[in-house]
Motif scaffolding. Structure first.
Motif, PDB file in Angstrom:
ATOM      1  N   ARG A 137      31.741  43.160  29.686  1.00  0.00           N
ATOM      2  CA  ARG A 137      32.303  43.522  30.982  1.00  0.00           C
ATOM      3  C   ARG A 137      33.540  42.694  31.303  1.00  0.00           C
ATOM      4  O   ARG A 137      34.509  43.192  31.882  1.00  0.00           O
ATOM      5  N   LYS A 138      33.526  41.418  30.925  1.00  0.00           N
ATOM      6  CA  LYS A 138      34.723  40.602  31.153  1.00  0.00           C
ATOM      7  C   LYS A 138      35.860  41.035  30.219  1.00  0.00           C
ATOM      8  O   LYS A 138      37.033  40.979  30.590  1.00  0.00           O
ATOM      9  N   GLU A 140      36.412  44.071  29.387  1.00  0.00           N
ATOM     10  CA  GLU A 140      36.976  45.271  30.012  1.00  0.00           C
ATOM     11  C   GLU A 140      37.921  44.884  31.152  1.00  0.00           C
ATOM     12  O   GLU A 140      38.970  45.511  31.340  1.00  0.00           O
ATOM     13  N   GLU A 141      37.573  43.824  31.895  1.00  0.00           N
ATOM     14  CA  GLU A 141      38.466  43.359  32.960  1.00  0.00           C
ATOM     15  C   GLU A 141      39.796  42.886  32.374  1.00  0.00           C
ATOM     16  O   GLU A 141      40.868  43.188  32.908  1.00  0.00           O
ATOM     17  N   LYS A 144      41.888  45.880  31.221  1.00  0.00           N
ATOM     18  CA  LYS A 144      42.555  46.569  32.321  1.00  0.00           C
ATOM     19  C   LYS A 144      43.772  45.792  32.808  1.00  0.00           C
ATOM     20  O   LYS A 144      44.768  46.366  33.246  1.00  0.00           O
ATOM     21  N   ALA A 145      43.691  44.450  32.716  1.00  0.00           N
ATOM     22  CA  ALA A 145      44.805  43.625  33.203  1.00  0.00           C
ATOM     23  C   ALA A 145      45.970  43.590  32.219  1.00  0.00           C
ATOM     24  O   ALA A 145      47.133  43.592  32.621  1.00  0.00           O
ATOM     25  N   SER A 198      44.319  35.575  26.933  1.00  0.00           N
ATOM     26  CA  SER A 198      44.814  36.698  27.728  1.00  0.00           C
ATOM     27  C   SER A 198      46.226  36.440  28.222  1.00  0.00           C
ATOM     28  O   SER A 198      47.092  37.332  28.172  1.00  0.00           O
TER      29      SER A 198
END
Length: 468
Positions: A137-138, A140-141, A144-145, A198
């Motif tokens: 889930r992280k 996926e965050e 998206k960013a 990231s």
């Protein structure tokens, strides 16, 4: 439910023993389906063969299939022609692994309009819950960013600590408070490393600025490249005409073409056999290519070998002399209203890149120029259309030679006149193309283009009105 909807799934497992167990269970549950497993115990060639064997035979209808695989199959083998669903039976700790699994099926050439991706997990499994919460889930965050999937840091210690911390919290093990504190530090360390990765990805995208280049700014160059490379229809026309010229025309067979390479000239047949083309080769003309066929493209071994043979035949009279291929010709056609000469030019360019360190590049192109009198009337595709229009008759040899010799005599004046003007215009056009592309990419360097003159005339053809 998936099978009832007609799906053909690939089930990805993490461990070999799991894959074998799942295959055995699926064979019992779906005895009428083709169910196979591909794992690391097979060699790369054996994996490809096993996947290919799951396709339908020529004499049978398409049947449903299920492939169970470990991550040895998540890279290197395309599955889009036989499968349309991905099931993650075991969740991976690395989010990019899920993307790689799905990329084997959800890719160019997939005939299904809908591709499903399903993650299987148990709410009673602490490991599944930890992987979902801490990693997927992280991930996926972050995706998206940044627009891309950022892989986990290489260091596994913090990752393991983070997963263990999540499992302990899920179970409510209050007796391990001291251990929880240490594992919480591991979670923070993993998140910090992942955050750094990231941020580096964001900087990389900004540095290379792929998203800064607007499609409309480079569309003209893309269209020119497409024209130069030729369309799939151009490739089929070329191979069809060439095979016919060699005495073995392509044979349409339902949705495929058969190229009977065994019926070609002995020397050409030997060259093709060196590229594993023997007997009757099955060719597809559209994606997805059916099982047992290869897509006919400009880079297919048959296309490139035929092209090489034709070039040799045009340059050396002793090579395949029976074809009658030459670089001069004259014939009547309905494509022109007055005598038109078409020159096939090879133009060489010197490109100087002016930046902190000056670089010299060399490039060349082949292009067609049609001339009426001393005026250029067509170039490129338009000139090729004139050349491709079938002749209405064969000229008598003396008449053909007279037209060709006259065109040869006039060639020096053409090189000094309209052809020189054409080369100059090409230099200006290429200079503008380079300037526009570098401006769109934000490059500070510039390019100057200089042609090596005169251009080489490697083909000269005379077209005359059909009533002459």
């Amino acid at each position: 439910p998936l099978i009832k909807k007609g799906a053909n799934p690939v089930v990805f497992c993490r461990y070999l023993a799991t894959a074998e167990h799942v295959r055995a269970g699926l064979r019992k549950a779906f005895p009428k389906l083709k169910v196979e497993a591909v794992t690391g115990v097979l060699t790369p060639d054996e994996r490809r063969d096993r996947v290919a064997d799951m396709g339908p035979a020529e004499d049978e209808k398409d049947v449903q299939r299920i492939l169970v695989a470990t991550d040895c199959l998540s890279e290197g083998i395309n599955l889009q022609q036989l499968f349309d669903t991905v099931i993650h039976y075991d969740l991976s700790w690395n989010p990019t692994r899920h993307q790689q699994r799905e990329g084997r099926v959800d890719r160019f050439g997939q005939p299904a309009e809908l591709v499903r991706s399903i993650m299987m997990f148990s709410p009673d499994s602490a490991i599944d819950g930890a992987v979902l919460e801490v990693i997927l889930r992280k991930a996926e965050e972050i995706r998206k960013a940044t627009g891309v999937t950022v892989p986990l840091p290489e260091e596994r210690g913090p990752v393991t600590d983070a997963l263990m911390a999540s499992m302990m919290l899920r179970r409510g093990e209050t007796r391990q408070l001291a251990l929880d504190l240490r594992l919480d530090d591991g979670t923070k360390a993993m998140e910090a490393r992942w955050r750094d990765a990231s941020e580096n990805e964001k900087k990389s995208r900004a540095r290379f600025a792929q998203n800064a280049m607007k499609p409309q700014e480079v569309a003209p160059e893309w269209e020119k490249a497409q024209t130069l490379l030729g369309s799939p229809a151009d490739v089929r026309t070329f191979v069809d005409r060439t095979m016919s010229r060699f005495g073995a025309p392509l044979e349409p067979r339902k949705s495929v073409l058969l190229a009977h390479v065994h019926a070609l000239d002995g020397a050409l047949r030997e060259r093709l056999s060196q590229r594993d083309l023997t007997g009757s080769v099955r060719l597809a003309v559209a994606e997805p290519a059916p099982t047992g066929t290869a897509l006919l493209t400009r880079t297919h071994p048959l296309t490139s070998t035929l092209a090489e043979a034709l070039v040799e035949a045009s340059l050396d009279p002793e090579t395949l002399s029976g074809l009658g291929i030459g670089r001069v010709g004259a014939w009547p056609t309905t494509a022109v209203d007055q005598v038109t000469r078409i020159a096939l030019l090879r133009i060489r360019y010197k490109l100087t890149v002016h930046s902190r360190k000056e670089r010299l590049l060399l490039a060349e192109e082949a292009t067609l120029v049609a001339i009426e009198g001393n005026q250029i009337v067509a170039t490129g595709e338009a000139a090729r259309d004139l050349l491709n229009t079938p002749a209405t008759a064969d000229l008598a040899t003396p008449a053909r030679d007279r037209f060709i010799n006259k065109a040869r005599e006039d060639l020096p004046s053409l090189l000094d006149g309209p052809l020189a003007f054409f080369v100059k215009s090409r230099v200006e056009e290429l200079s503008q193309d380079h300037a526009r592309l570098r401006a769109a990419a934000g490059s500070a360097s510039r390019v100057t283009v200089e042609a090596v003159t005169p251009p080489d005339v490697i083909g000269l053809f005379v077209l005359m009105p059909s009533e002459v």
